[in-house]
Design a protein around this motif. Structure first.
Motif: not given
Length: 543
Positions: A354, A356, A362-363, A366, A387-388, A404-405, A503
């Motif tokens: 992650l 964010s 990862l970002g 998505v 993103l979490r 994630l979401l 999601r």
């Protein structure tokens, strides 16, 4: 005094760390020790309790309140994400003019046996602090016979860092004058100690010397608050919001913050003169990891993959996860187990960390997924703060995608000209946080004669002209004003405003895809989709 912050619904441990049952084990050990020496424990939270996990979200945070009641919290600040659930029930925002956009938050406050504090969240019509059931600016609690005043504060950016439809009719007051006034009022009402629990934060990297601020970012919100307060008015601050660690003294005030998702807690010991009830001195502890096992030599936490080591010890005795809290959590855990374990027909070969607050593989993935599920979209824009969680290697499940979401954001299609897209990027690069993630285009920002300039190209390399029209898939959070992303180009040309939950649309698409993603195939930070000079916020000096 023990402080927690930014739980975000993480009621269970992850890889042997965190979880409310284990946290209660640490707190019980500390309370037992204070009972021996005649002291007591004041337990406070700095907000963002609910939003973030299936166990919490499906009941709009009710399980967190039940557990906090049992653990014995004295008060909590209201964070920006306390507004995310909107009305009580399934709707995320009001569906009728008479719907209460704060219904879920008010329902949780009524269930709490501790007050929610919000001194600087104002009713826009009265310009006074909100007065909802069990929500007030401050409270006075008796701790070991001493009257302690507690003021609750929320970051100045709160109203743009949640779903804007749920904060209409509210306004924010400045933190320093609000805290100054409320702290003085508490002292006049008999409080001999005043502390703040503030959903506003900062960042430090080293914790060996509380008075050494060299590892701290100097201009962070909570540090500015501490420096601007009258000397001696506030005795301690529990901070949050930034998901970073603090265990430092700023302008004589001890401040603690303990990352997020229940990973750690903060602690300040206050030595109090029994005759006057006033603080004589304090001791600040580094953030304490909430772990089940630790290395017997170093005392450092071990993750859940280690069966060696010893049970964690705190205050001279082993930490035992609370069976009482486990029973409180059990119904919420059982309720979501099947949904959480539902397999998606997709696989991640390499764990994707992650990040964010910056562009990351990862970002970008998505953002690519968001564009892929809408065949008519030329591009996608989303926010890194949405993103979490890290996406671990292995077969994907709905639970992993949910972590994630976790936000119930819906797909929105908008049309942007090339010039408007550029202005969105330029505006965002001038912000400290709220990093944008894009797909379908690349942006290169440069400084020219003291001005920030952005050039856009499609993935093919073709330049995007100012007059070109792009169909962009994004979220209702951003189009309704979240993070001020689209502020420079309003009004937006929305072509579809009520799409499916992002999601769930992604879950269906991933189930059909049967695909496998490898980390080596994803863009690296060296090949940024949004390239810019220096660091954020980007500034261009006049030559």
């Amino acid at each position: 005094m023990v402080g927690t912050n930014d739980l975000h619904g993480a009621i269970l441990p992850t890889e042997g760390r965190g979880g409310l049952a284990l946290l209660d084990g640490f707190v019980r050990n500390l309370r037992a020790q204070r009972a021996v020496d005649g002291g007591a424990v004041l337990l406070l939270d700095a907000g963002d309790l609910f939003q973030g996990s299936l166990e919490s979200n499906l009941a709009e945070g009710a399980v967190v309140v039940s557990a906090y009641n049992a653990i014995g919290y004295a008060a909590s600040a209201i964070g920006n994400h306390e507004f995310d659930f909107g009305p009580a029930g399934d709707a995320v925002t009001p569906e009728a003019s008479d719907g209460d956009p704060r219904g879920a938050l008010k329902a949780r406050a009524v269930e709490a046996r501790f007050p929610f504090l919000a001194a600087n969240i104002l009713d826009e019509s009265t310009h006074r602090p909100v007065q909802w059931p069990n929500v007030r600016p401050s409270t006075i609690v008796k701790v070991a016979g001493v009257r302690v005043g507690v003021v609750g504060l929320t970051t100045a950016e709160a109203l743009r860092a949640t779903m804007p439809a749920n904060t209409r009719g509210l306004a924010m007051a400045a933190l320093v004058p609000t805290l100054t006034t409320e702290a003085a009022r508490l002292r006049q009402s008999g409080a001999t100690i005043v502390v703040a629990t503030a959903h506003a934060g900062g960042k430090c990297d080293a914790f060996d010397n509380p008075t050494d601020l060299s590892s701290c970012s100097p201009d962070e919100e909570i540090f500015s608050v501490a420096r601007d307060l009258p000397s001696g008015l506030v005795d301690a601050i529990v901070a949050g919001h930034r998901h970073e660690g603090i265990a430092h003294e700023v302008a004589g005030i001890p401040i603690i913050a303990s990352y997020w998702r229940g990973r750690a807690f903060g602690r300040i010991d206050l030595l109090v003169d029994r005759a006057t009830g006033r603080v004589q001195r304090h001791r600040i502890f580094p953030p304490r990891e909430v772990c089940a096992r630790e290395d017997p030599g170093s005392g450092e936490c071990m993750d859940g993959s280690h069966s060696t080591g010893r049970p964690a010890r705190y205050e001279g005795r082993p930490v035992v996860a609370s069976e009482e809290i486990a029973r409180v959590l059990a119904p919420a855990v059982a309720r979501v187990r099947t949904l959480k374990e539902r397999p998606l027909n997709a696989e991640i070969e390499d764990t994707l960390p992650l990040s964010s607050r910056d562009e990351s593989p990862l970002g970008n993935l998505v953002a690519d997924w968001m564009r892929a599920v809408v065949p008519t979209a030329d591009a996608a824009i989303t926010n890194g703060g949405g993103l979490r969680a890290t996406l671990p290697a292995g077969r994907m499940t709905y639970g992993r995608l949910y972590e994630l979401l976790p936000f119930d954001n819906r797909e929105v299609l908008v049309q942007l000209s090339g010039a408007e897209f550029r202005r969105v990027i330029e505006h965002n690069l001038r912000q400290r946080d709220s990093v944008l993630l894009v797909s379908g285009v690349r942006a290169a920002a440069t400084c020219e004669k003291g001005r920030l300039r952005v050039a856009l190209r499609r993935d093919s390399g073709a330049a995007v002209g100012d007059d070109e029209t792009l169909t962009v898939v994004t979220s209702d959070f951003l189009t309704s004003g979240g993070d001020d992303v689209f502020t420079p180009i309003r009004p937006l040309r929305v072509t579809r405003g009520d799409g499916p939950l992002i999601r769930d649309h992604l879950a269906d698409w991933l189930t059909r895809s049967g695909r496998r993603w490898r980390g080596v195939d994803l863009p690296t930070p060296a090949t940024r989709r949004i390239a810019y000079p220096g660091t954020r916020p980007v500034t261009c000096e006049t030559p």
